[in-house]
Write an enzyme that holds these catalytic residues in place. Structure first.
Site: not given
Length: 335
Positions: A153-154
Site C-alpha cells: 500500500d502507498r
C-alpha cells in the site's frame, strides 16, 4: 515493446484496438498492464471495464489478476476521456519520471530488495503520476529489466522486491501465489490486543464507495460472511510483541495477500491501526498527528523467500523508520 494492432487513425471515431503482449509485459497482471497502457484513464474505470468484460484476452473474458503471456492479444474497448483527463494524459506523455534511488536491503544479479518509504505508491495510476518502479527505472537507465514482484500500500513502508530478470520475476511471483513466502509486518493497534487472539480467519470482499454525481468512488474492503460467494478467504496471524498504555505493538504475518488485509482484519476486531485513514479511528488519528504520528503505523518488517536462482533461503529485514520508531519510544508503557 508492445505492438498495437489495428489502431484507428486519429481522425476516425473511437474503436476497439488490440495490443499484443511483448516481452516487457510477459507475466504481468492484466490490471497493471492496463494501467501502463491506458495512461490518463482513472484506475476505477480500468477495473470497471475489466469487470464488465469489455477487456478481452485472446477473445475471452479475464480477471484483473490474470497473468499475461508473451504474444497474448488484449482487446481494449474505445475509451472517451474527459477534457481534463485528456490534457493530463497529453502532459504525462511528455514527462519523464524523476530518477530516485531507494535504500537497498539486498541486491544481486536476479533481484533487489528496497526499503520503500511511506507515502510513495509502488507504481503510477489512480491520481499518482509516478511510483517506485518508474522512478527506479529512471535512476538505473542501464537496467534492461526491472519489474515489481509484489505490491505494498502507498501508506505502508518496508521491504519491497524488484526483479532484475524475467526468470526471477516468475520464480518469486510463484512463491507469493503459492504462499511459500513469510511476510511479517509491525503494526501499532489501538487498545489492548488480547494475547490469546492469534489467528484471524475472515473472508474479505471488495466494494466501491459512492463517488460524485453517481460515479464510482474509492475501493474499500470489508469482512463478509463465510458463505458469501464473493468473499475471499483471508488468514492473518497475530503475535503481541509489546503492550503499551494506549496501544499494542503487533507482529502480523499474512498467509494470504489480500488488499488491505491487515488493516481490515485488525479494525474488525475493534483494534484499528494507529493513523489508518481508511479503516481507523479518524478523531484519534487527528490527535495522533499532533503527537507526531502523521502516517499509518504499518511497516513491512521481515520477508523470507527462497532465492529465485539457487533456492537458498533469504531473510530480509527493514528497520522501523525514524518517524515510527520515535513515536513508539514516546508511548507510555503499560502499567
Amino acid at each position: 515493446m508492445t505492438n498495437i494492432i489495428g489502431a484507428a487513425p486519429a481522425s476516425a471515431p473511437p474503436a476497439p484496438r488490440t495490443v499484443q503482449v511483448g516481452a516487457d509485459a510477459e507475466g504481468q497482471r492484466l490490471d497493471n498492464f492496463l494501467l501502463r497502457e491506458l495512461k490518463g484513464v482513472p484506475k476505477t474505470h480500468v477495473y470497471r471495464i475489466i469487470r464488465s468484460g469489455e477487456v478481452r484476452v485472446n477473445k475471452g473474458r479475464a480477471a484483473a489478476d490474470t497473468r499475461l503471456a508473451l504474444g497474448d492479444q488484449v482487446r481494449l474497448p474505445p475509451l472517451r476521456l474527459s477534457e481534463r483527463a485528456e490534457h493530463k494524459a497529453q502532459a504525462m506523455a511528455g514527462r519523464a519520471a524523476p530518477a530516485r534511488s531507494f535504500p537497498v536491503l539486498y541486491e544481486d544479479e536476479a533481484f533487489l530488495a528496497i526499503d520503500k518509504p511511506a507515502g510513495v505508491a509502488v507504481h503510477g495510476g489512480s491520481g499518482v503520476d509516478f511510483g517506485v518502479i518508474e522512478q527506479l527505472r529512471m535512476a538505473r537507465p542501464g537496467a534492461l529489466f526491472l519489474e515489481l514482484v509484489h505490491r505494498l500500500d502507498r501508506e505502508t513502508s518496508g521491504v519491497l522486491l524488484v526483479a532484475k530478470k524475467r526468470s526471477a520475476l516468475k520464480a518469486l511471483q510463484d512463491q507469493f501465489r503459492g504462499r511459500e513466502t513469510g511476510k511479517t509486518y509491525l503494526a501499532l493497534a489501538v487498545g489492548a490486543w488480547p494475547a490469546n487472539r492469534k489467528v484471524l480467519d475472515k473472508p474479505l470482499v471488495r466494494y466501491l464507495l459512492p463517488g460524485r454525481s453517481g460515479t464510482e468512488g474509492e475501493r474499500r474492503v470489508r469482512v463478509t460472511a463465510r458463505d458469501d460467494p464473493e468473499g475471499m478467504r483471508s488468514i492473518t496471524l497475530v503475535k503481541l510483541a509489546r503492550q503499551l498504555a494506549e496501544f499494542s505493538l503487533l507482529e502480523v504475518t499474512i498467509k494470504t495477500g489480500r488488499t488491505h488485509q491487515i488493516r481490515v482484519h485488525l479494525a474488525s476486531e475493534g483494534h484499528p491501526i494507529a493513523g489508518d485513514d481508511k479503516y481507523g479511528d479518524f478523531a484519534l488519528n487527528k490527535a495522533l498527528a499532533r503527537r507526531g504520528l502523521a502516517r499509518m503505523f504499518l511497516h513491512a518488517w521481515q520477508l523470507r523467500i527462497a532465492h529465485p536462482a539457487s533456492g537458498a533461503p533469504v531473510e530480509l529485514q527493514a528497520a522501523l523508520p525514524p518517524e515510527l520508531d520515535g513515536f513508539l519510544a514516546a508511548c507510555a508503557p503499560a502499567e
